[in-house]
Design a protein around this motif. Structure first.
Motif, mmCIF file in Angstrom:
data_model
loop_
_atom_site.group_PDB
_atom_site.id
_atom_site.type_symbol
_atom_site.label_atom_id
_atom_site.label_comp_id
_atom_site.label_asym_id
_atom_site.label_seq_id
_atom_site.Cartn_x
_atom_site.Cartn_y
_atom_site.Cartn_z
ATOM 1 N N TYR A 200 7.790 -5.512 -8.839
ATOM 2 C CA TYR A 200 9.012 -5.793 -7.767
ATOM 3 C C TYR A 200 8.012 -6.000 -6.737
ATOM 4 C CZ TYR A 200 11.498 -2.516 -11.240
ATOM 5 O OH TYR A 200 12.122 -1.954 -12.035
ATOM 6 N N TYR A 201 8.903 -7.458 -6.022
ATOM 7 C CA TYR A 201 8.639 -8.219 -4.143
ATOM 8 C C TYR A 201 9.125 -7.169 -3.286
ATOM 9 C CZ TYR A 201 4.707 -10.493 -6.885
ATOM 10 O OH TYR A 201 4.081 -11.048 -8.284
ATOM 11 N N ILE A 202 8.918 -6.178 -2.233
ATOM 12 C CA ILE A 202 9.468 -5.423 -1.852
ATOM 13 C C ILE A 202 9.132 -5.941 -0.364
ATOM 14 C CG2 ILE A 202 10.241 -3.849 -0.544
ATOM 15 C CD1 ILE A 202 9.944 -2.087 -3.245
ATOM 16 N N ARG A 203 9.908 -6.837 0.810
ATOM 17 C CA ARG A 203 10.170 -6.875 2.249
ATOM 18 C C ARG A 203 9.551 -5.553 2.978
ATOM 19 N NH1 ARG A 203 13.880 -12.466 1.952
ATOM 20 N NH2 ARG A 203 12.667 -13.559 0.761
ATOM 21 N N TYR A 204 8.858 -5.635 3.446
ATOM 22 C CA TYR A 204 8.238 -4.952 4.550
ATOM 23 C C TYR A 204 8.672 -5.369 5.779
ATOM 24 C CZ TYR A 204 7.265 -1.071 1.048
ATOM 25 O OH TYR A 204 7.024 -0.338 0.149
ATOM 26 N N PRO A 205 9.748 -5.086 6.768
ATOM 27 C CA PRO A 205 9.619 -5.775 8.311
ATOM 28 C C PRO A 205 9.149 -5.855 9.395
ATOM 29 C CG PRO A 205 11.937 -4.422 7.363
ATOM 30 C CD PRO A 205 10.935 -4.158 6.827
ATOM 31 N N ASN A 211 10.345 -11.315 11.230
ATOM 32 C CA ASN A 211 8.363 -11.586 9.738
ATOM 33 C C ASN A 211 8.798 -10.472 9.579
ATOM 34 O OD1 ASN A 211 8.226 -14.191 10.815
ATOM 35 N ND2 ASN A 211 6.732 -13.416 12.298
ATOM 36 N N PHE A 212 8.206 -10.627 8.171
ATOM 37 C CA PHE A 212 8.584 -9.258 7.602
ATOM 38 C C PHE A 212 6.628 -9.580 6.367
ATOM 39 C CE2 PHE A 212 12.843 -11.008 6.698
ATOM 40 C CZ PHE A 212 13.179 -10.226 6.981
ATOM 41 N N GLY A 243 -3.418 -3.894 12.532
ATOM 42 C CA GLY A 243 -3.105 -3.365 13.813
ATOM 43 C C GLY A 243 -1.886 -3.070 13.936
ATOM 44 N N SER A 244 -1.020 -3.591 13.685
ATOM 45 C CA SER A 244 0.589 -3.497 14.143
ATOM 46 C C SER A 244 0.921 -2.476 12.797
ATOM 47 C CB SER A 244 0.271 -4.776 14.113
ATOM 48 O OG SER A 244 1.358 -5.291 12.952
ATOM 49 N N ALA A 245 2.693 -2.310 13.108
ATOM 50 C CA ALA A 245 3.281 -1.761 12.501
ATOM 51 C C ALA A 245 4.569 -2.230 11.687
ATOM 52 C CB ALA A 245 3.901 -0.517 13.335
ATOM 53 N N ALA A 246 5.028 -2.235 10.350
ATOM 54 C CA ALA A 246 5.541 -2.233 9.906
ATOM 55 C C ALA A 246 7.426 -1.136 9.827
ATOM 56 C CB ALA A 246 5.840 -3.040 7.914
ATOM 57 N N LEU A 247 8.337 -1.415 9.090
ATOM 58 C CA LEU A 247 9.394 -0.507 9.293
ATOM 59 C C LEU A 247 9.302 -0.007 7.896
ATOM 60 C CD1 LEU A 247 11.336 1.010 10.832
ATOM 61 C CD2 LEU A 247 13.019 -1.061 10.789
ATOM 62 N N GLY A 330 18.897 -7.034 1.336
ATOM 63 C CA GLY A 330 17.979 -8.441 1.357
ATOM 64 C C GLY A 330 16.161 -8.231 1.226
ATOM 65 N N LEU A 331 16.207 -6.909 1.196
ATOM 66 C CA LEU A 331 14.647 -6.882 0.458
ATOM 67 C C LEU A 331 13.849 -7.197 0.171
ATOM 68 C CD1 LEU A 331 15.052 -3.654 3.704
ATOM 69 C CD2 LEU A 331 14.268 -5.899 3.991
ATOM 70 N N LEU A 332 14.447 -7.083 -1.242
ATOM 71 C CA LEU A 332 13.782 -7.389 -3.239
ATOM 72 C C LEU A 332 13.861 -8.846 -2.748
ATOM 73 C CD1 LEU A 332 12.678 -5.821 -5.092
ATOM 74 C CD2 LEU A 332 15.277 -6.071 -6.165
ATOM 75 N N GLU A 333 12.252 -9.286 -2.591
ATOM 76 C CA GLU A 333 12.094 -10.647 -2.909
ATOM 77 C C GLU A 333 12.093 -11.058 -4.298
ATOM 78 O OE1 GLU A 333 7.887 -12.821 -2.150
ATOM 79 O OE2 GLU A 333 8.820 -12.280 0.129
ATOM 80 N N LYS A 334 11.540 -11.002 -5.568
ATOM 81 C CA LYS A 334 11.535 -10.691 -6.599
ATOM 82 C C LYS A 334 11.461 -9.866 -6.730
ATOM 83 C CE LYS A 334 7.627 -13.706 -6.326
ATOM 84 N NZ LYS A 334 7.071 -14.496 -6.929
#
Length: 877
Positions: A200-205, A211-212, A243-247, A330-334
């Protein structure tokens, strides 16, 4: 015993001889004996059920070694015992109760343990019967059980001693967890199966941007416990994000983006979700980068309160709902189909769950160092040698051993707590910085017995740890705990260290390595000097035969059909030195036929020579001298094979010598040229050498002849004898007969058809033939023998050093035979080319074992010889 039946009845004799051996105390060693000791410790059979063919093979090898060493003058001990097999036995008893609709929780720990003891008594009785039925020379007077009262005290002592040395500790680590057994498992108790799953390819904002960063995972439900995303520092795609953060999707929690060389930039997207509480590699990353550990799962693999809206859902149901939620956002890419290695509990085959838990561990590195050294310097030798590399790899990369199990059946951990002053920390890890090791907390104490009161506060409210010890924690001391340790008993002084351990290669670390560690740590000595690894017995699907799979024929059924000797010998015939055994019942039938052949040969000798001397003849005939010379070589080969534990090679040599050399040649020769003393003497020596492989029939034959000792097992192993007679002419004539027989086969000549031969040779051999013409005519099927002439009709020629022979082919269509033989050459050439292609293929050479390549080389040489023989046959026409 005045009668020698025309047929061998295994069912009629095997049980009586086993009782005879027991009554004569032949399996019980004398600790006061002056003979050199030879000891084998049985790899403990589990009390989970009946024994399989794998056990039959393993124990047959041990029995062969024990009987051989007893015959060669050793005081032998084969220690008998059984393993309580904690998790495995608990699973089968739980399943048995489940058939009645009962859960162990319904009856409580005490009653459940009683149920397991009932199971133990039932199956221990079955296992004893099986082992006796197979004829194994075990010392039943010393039988041990790893959960007996005496043995359990030694297990507890080991724990306490290691704890005092600082080699046992309690800590929170990620372990293999079985949601069905509700217990921790060691890595070796987990089996991996390849299954078709999904990636599962999942997008993390990315927080503060639109961007993701996309991660790929096979277990999306664990994302709820993510506490970071990790990328490779050299991966240009993500350099600016470090060094940044994702949600974190669904949970809406900020997680840091970190970097580490551990991440493979070529796998998936090159970005790794870090779930420290549910993945062993993420666990190490989190410790290194000081990330949070969030446990989202209950012991039964349902999700807990940390999973918020998914709380109480089964892990797979939660997975399905999470995928739906990701699609909505809309966070499941493929999603891709993906073959993944799925780790499962070895006993119940449930998919295991990596999970952080407070458990007890043994520090292995201090124990592994000396155990590694004794194998490297060959104080302990491994056979075959190729297993040394695997042993070294495991020991050089050893990890601490999780020894606590959340079970009811087993040795309770000897740790006690004071209800008043012990601060019981949660065994669940939720949001925490990990406490890797608990050091001597107040109100906790380790002791061989329950303290009467707390040494810290004086309270008498003391309770014991609920967990039990890993089964292997009791079996790793098997080699010395059974001999009286920690006391220096007569048995310990006499039989420790032991000489040989025989086991399958799959427990090289689970048991073998740990036994070496324990032996060195607690006795200061190695537990054994040789370890013999035998192949696995596999079914037609190449699966290991095991109790849990239920894919092994019942050895008792095979014994009822073929006899124990046939089963034992047949298995040895098909067990190569290194490659696993693909079981076929045909092999057991080969064993049965061999026993019948031996019986018929012994009966023939009994009928004609039962009153002869059983000692070596003083004036042997030339044929006696020849067979004794062949027997001398058989002894030498056998002794050499035993020294290298090449039992399959011995089995094949036994077959070749007894069936072909002794029966097909010598016994046929003495029907024509009668002998005295040698047949009886030689048969006695042969059955002594065969006894370790087929003990029942050899004991029966021994007593049919009323040989001098009480039992064949009290005889002396045969030694080579000097042969003064020149046997060269016998060897030449034997080869000549073989060549004539080959011509019969090549040209499809009826075995009963008598042939005409012309022999041109030196005078000495012609004189020998004329004196022994009856043997040549009888064994080669010749009616007419002529000398010193050239054939005047179609004939096949035999050219040997000093001998030129022509076999007249009267009535054979030469053109038709040439055509048939040419077709055979074409077929052989095709097979030869196929094997040559394999042996010259780099992929095949790299992947195939040395034994497989050797067997292919032998097949190639066989086909080449056959082709060469046919080419010569055509030329001879």
């Amino acid at each position: 015993m005045d009668e020698f039946g025309s047929k061998y009845d295994s069912q009629g004799i095997e049980d009586q001889w086993y009782e005879f051996w027991l009554n004569a105390n032949l399996f019980t060693p004398d600790p006061h004996s002056k003979k050199p000791p030879y000891t084998i410790m049985i790899p403990l059979p589990n009390i989970t059920g009946r024994l399989t063919l794998g056990h039959t093979l393993n124990n047959s090898i041990q029995d062969i070694l024990i009987r051989y060493n007893k015959l060669t003058g050793h005081e032998t001990l084969w220690m008998m015992g059984m393993d309580h097999a904690g998790i495995a036995t608990q699973v089968v008893v739980e399943d048995k109760l489940a058939e009645k609709g009962i859960k162990k929780e319904d009856i409580g720990r005490e009653k459940f343990v009683r149920e397991v003891w009932k199971w133990k008594e039932e199956y221990a009785t079955i296992i004893r019967k099986q082992l006796k039925k197979m004829g194994f020379a075990l010392d039943w007077s010393r039988e041990q059980f790893t959960f007996s009262e005496d043995y359990s005290k030694k297990v507890i002592k080991i724990f306490v001693d290691l704890y005092k040395k600082g080699l046992i500790y309690q800590g929170e680590y990620i372990i293999n967890w079985c949601p069905r057994c509700l217990s921790a498992l060691s890595s070796e108790q987990v089996e991996t199966e390849e299954e078709l799953g999904k990636l599962y390819y999942i997008r993390y904002p990315i927080i503060g941007t639109e961007n993701f960063i996309t991660v790929a995972t096979t277990r999306p439900e664990t994302m709820l416990g993510d506490t970071g995303i990790c990328v490779n520092p050299k991966d240009r795609r993500y350099k600016k994000l470090i060094g940044s953060a994702a949600l974190l999707p669904i949970m809406k929690r900020a997680i840091p983006i970190i970097c580490d060389d551990y991440v493979d930039p070529d796998f998936g997207t090159g970005a790794l979700k870090v779930t420290p509480a549910h993945d062993p590699f993420d666990f190490d990353l989190a410790k290194k980068h000081n990330l949070e550990f969030i446990n989202i799962m209950n012991p039964d693999a349902t999700l807990n309160e940390n999973a918020e809206e998914y709380n109480t859902l089964d892990r797979y149901k939660a997975r399905a709902k999470i995928i739906v939620a990701l699609e909505k956002e809309g966070l499941l890419e493929k999603v891709e189909k993906y073959k993944l290695p799925l780790a499962k509990c070895q006993r119940c085959h449930t998919a295991i769950e990596p999970r952080i838990s407070k458990q007890w561990f043994v520090r292995m590195k201090p124990l592994a160092k000396p155990a590694l050294e004794v194998v490297k310097n060959e104080t302990v030798k491994l056979y075959p040698k190729r297993w040394v590399n695997l042993y070294n790899h495991w020991m050089e990369n050893v990890r601490d051993w999780c020894i606590s199990r959340q079970l009811w059946w087993g040795h309770r951990i000897p740790v006690y707590y004071c209800s008043k002053c012990y601060d019981a920390e949660s065994t669940e890890v939720n949001k925490t910085r990990l406490n890797a090791e608990t050091k001597n907390p107040k109100g906790m104490f380790v002791s061989t017995s329950k303290p009467k009161k707390c040494p810290d506060c004086g309270s008498c409210d003391i309770y014991q740890d609920e967990d039990v010890l890993d089964t292997w924690f009791s079996s790793w001391i098997w080699s010395f705990a059974t001999l009286g340790w920690p006391s220096k008993t007569k048995d310990f002084k006499r039989f420790y260290p032991t000489q040989t351990l025989v086991t399958a290669w799959d427990i090289i670390y689970l048991w073998v390595a740990r036994m070496i560690m324990a032996g060195l740590e607690f006795t200061g000595q190695i537990p054994f000097s040789s370890v013999v690894f035998h192949p696995m017995v596999r079914d037609k699907k190449r699966r290991k035969m095991s109790k849990s799979l239920g894919n092994s024929p019942d050895p008792m059924d095979l014994i009822a059909k073929y006899g124990a000797d046939a089963l034992r010998y047949g298995l040895q015939l098909i067990t190569p030195k290194e490659q696993d055994v693909l079981y076929s019942e045909k092999a057991i039938d080969v064993g049965r036929k061999f026993c019948n052949k031996l019986w018929n040969a012994a009966r023939l000798v009994w009928m004609n020579h039962k009153n002869d001397n059983e000692t070596a003849p003083s004036k042997p005939s030339i044929y006696d001298a020849w067979i004794i010379s062949e027997f001398n070589q058989f002894i030498k080969n056998t002794n050499n094979h035993f020294s290298n534990f090449e039992l399959n090679a011995i089995a094949r040599d036994i077959y070749d010598f007894v069936w072909h050399t002794f029966c097909d040649w010598y016994l046929e020769i003495i029907k024509i040229c009668p002998s005295k003393d040698t047949p009886k003497y030689l048969l006695k020596q042969i059955i002594i050498m065969l006894h370790p492989y087929i003990p029942f029939i050899t004991e029966e034959i021994y007593h049919k002849f009323n040989f001098s000792k009480k039992s064949i097992l009290l005889e002396d192993w045969p030694k080579t004898t000097t042969v003064k007679t020149d046997i060269v002419n016998v060897q030449i004539m034997k080869r000549l007969i073989e060549e004539i027989r080959n011509i019969r086969g090549l040209f499809n000549i009826n075995p009963k058809e008598e042939l005409q031969a012309i022999i041109n040779t030196r005078k000495g051999f012609r004189d020998f033939i004329e004196r022994n013409v009856a043997v040549l005519q009888g064994l080669a099927g010749l009616e007419v023998i002529e000398y010193d002439k050239t054939p005047d009709q179609s004939a096949a020629s035999i050219i040997m050093p000093d001998v030129e022979c022509y076999v007249v082919l009267a009535g054979i269509d030469i053109a038709k035979e040439k055509k048939r033989l040419t077709k055979e050459i074409t077929a052989l050439s095709k097979r030869i080319d196929e094997i040559k292609y394999r042996l010259n293929n780099p992929n095949y050479i790299r992947k195939a074992t040395a034994e497989v390549k050797q067997r292919e080389q032998e097949r190639l040489e066989c086909f080449l010889r056959k082709k060469e023989g046919i080419v010569r046959a055509i030329e001879k026409l």
